[in-house]
Design a protein around this motif. Structure first.
Motif, PDB file in Angstrom:
ATOM      1  N   LEU A  68       0.839  -1.195   0.000  1.00 29.95           N
ATOM      2  CA  LEU A  68       0.000   0.000   0.000  1.00 29.95           C
ATOM      3  C   LEU A  68       0.874   1.246   0.000  1.00 29.95           C
ATOM      4  O   LEU A  68       1.892   1.288   0.708  1.00 29.95           O
ATOM      5  CB  LEU A  68      -0.910   0.020   1.231  1.00 29.95           C
ATOM      6  CG  LEU A  68      -1.851  -1.166   1.415  1.00 29.95           C
ATOM      7  CD1 LEU A  68      -2.563  -1.076   2.763  1.00 29.95           C
ATOM      8  CD2 LEU A  68      -2.869  -1.232   0.286  1.00 29.95           C
ATOM      9  N   LEU A  69       0.475   2.214  -0.788  1.00 23.61           N
ATOM     10  CA  LEU A  69       1.141   3.519  -0.796  1.00 23.61           C
ATOM     11  C   LEU A  69       0.133   4.555  -0.294  1.00 23.61           C
ATOM     12  O   LEU A  69      -0.962   4.663  -0.839  1.00 23.61           O
ATOM     13  CB  LEU A  69       1.610   3.877  -2.197  1.00 23.61           C
ATOM     14  CG  LEU A  69       2.258   5.262  -2.360  1.00 23.61           C
ATOM     15  CD1 LEU A  69       3.600   5.306  -1.640  1.00 23.61           C
ATOM     16  CD2 LEU A  69       2.439   5.601  -3.833  1.00 23.61           C
ATOM     17  N   TYR A  70       0.527   5.275   0.765  1.00 22.53           N
ATOM     18  CA  TYR A  70      -0.332   6.298   1.341  1.00 22.53           C
ATOM     19  C   TYR A  70       0.191   7.677   0.975  1.00 22.53           C
ATOM     20  O   TYR A  70       1.394   7.943   1.117  1.00 22.53           O
ATOM     21  CB  TYR A  70      -0.353   6.186   2.871  1.00 22.53           C
ATOM     22  CG  TYR A  70      -0.741   4.844   3.428  1.00 22.53           C
ATOM     23  CD1 TYR A  70       0.241   3.928   3.800  1.00 22.53           C
ATOM     24  CD2 TYR A  70      -2.065   4.490   3.613  1.00 22.53           C
ATOM     25  CE1 TYR A  70      -0.095   2.688   4.323  1.00 22.53           C
ATOM     26  CE2 TYR A  70      -2.410   3.257   4.145  1.00 22.53           C
ATOM     27  CZ  TYR A  70      -1.419   2.363   4.494  1.00 22.53           C
ATOM     28  OH  TYR A  70      -1.754   1.137   5.020  1.00 22.53           O
ATOM     29  N   ILE A  71      -0.720   8.512   0.533  1.00 22.24           N
ATOM     30  CA  ILE A  71      -0.370   9.906   0.264  1.00 22.24           C
ATOM     31  C   ILE A  71      -1.262  10.772   1.153  1.00 22.24           C
ATOM     32  O   ILE A  71      -2.497  10.691   1.058  1.00 22.24           O
ATOM     33  CB  ILE A  71      -0.581  10.287  -1.214  1.00 22.24           C
ATOM     34  CG1 ILE A  71       0.200   9.334  -2.118  1.00 22.24           C
ATOM     35  CG2 ILE A  71      -0.167  11.733  -1.466  1.00 22.24           C
ATOM     36  CD1 ILE A  71      -0.065   9.538  -3.603  1.00 22.24           C
ATOM     37  N   SER A  72      -0.651  11.544   2.011  1.00 25.52           N
ATOM     38  CA  SER A  72      -1.439  12.406   2.897  1.00 25.52           C
ATOM     39  C   SER A  72      -1.324  13.856   2.440  1.00 25.52           C
ATOM     40  O   SER A  72      -0.334  14.248   1.816  1.00 25.52           O
ATOM     41  CB  SER A  72      -0.957  12.275   4.345  1.00 25.52           C
ATOM     42  OG  SER A  72       0.372  12.735   4.458  1.00 25.52           O
TER      43      SER A  72
END
Lengths: 112, 108
Positions: free
Chosen positions: B71-75
């Protein structure tokens, strides 16, 4: 630090003409080198890889060939381009046995 | 060969929103990388993450190798985050397989 160069940046060639794309790496020795192609709007496909001078492995049968005349130089060639050879060609380097691959800026090839 | 599936294929966000991109792969891997392809085509290395969790500023990634996903999270997304995000995996680093990518558009 390591740097990877590709040229030319863009190329428009007629069907049936030859092709030569060059990739060079600076700042590392004995890298593994890779050629990928990206069709419009799609992911990358591995075409060739090389673990040393003169050692080339081909992933898919095609109209292209690759050569590695020097440790940090990788060349992609064709004797006669097809329309289907159009795409974005990226060169990458890494070290065998795992670890990251790093990509060059790419060559956008249009065969007309 | 290893199959790589990325989801969603397209994602549109308002600036400031958070997002999660997923990468599923079909077999054991020793190498997993996340890349961002900018509008000029340059592939930018985001994470080398065959397992575990890493963070770099507003981005973080988690790979659960035993369950074959990452998973890649972008905040707090910004317009400069727009582009295509690719997941790529390999077993021996000479057979790297790319997913089809997630095209992210961040609107101001």
């Amino acid at each position: 630090s390591q740097t990877i160069h590709q040229w030319p940046a863009t190329l428009v060639q007629p069907v049936g003409s030859p092709l030569s794309l060059e990739c060079t790496v600076e700042g590392t020795s004995n890298p593994n080198l890779y050629w990928y192609r990206q069709a419009a709007g799609r992911g990358l496909q591995l075409l060739f890889y090389s673990v040393g001078i003169g050692q080339i492995s081909s992933e898919v049968p095609q109209n292209l060939s690759a050569s590695r005349p020097q440790d940090r130089q990788f060349i992609l060639s064709s004797k006669k381009l097809l329309l289907s050879d159009s795409g974005f060609y990226l060169c990458a380097w890494g070290h065998g046995g795992g670890g990251e691959q790093y990509f060059g800026p790419g060559t956008r090839l249009t065969v007309t | 060969g290893i199959q790589v599936e990325q989801s969603p294929p397209d994602l549109i966000l308002q600036e400031g929103a958070n997002s999660t991109l997923r990468c599923n792969f079909s077999d054991s891997v020793n190498n997993l990388q996340w890349f961002h392809q900018n509008p000029w085509g340059q592939l930018i290395n985001l994470f080398y993450i065959p397992s575990g969790t890493k963070q770099n500023g507003r981005l973080s990634a988690t790979t659960v190798a035993t369950e074959r996903y990452s998973l890649l999270y972008i905040s707090s997304s910004q317009t400069t985050d727009s582009g295509v995000y690719f997941c790529a995996v390999s077993y021996n680093n000479n057979d790297m397989r790319f997913g089809a990518g997630t095209r992210l558009t961040v609107k101001p």
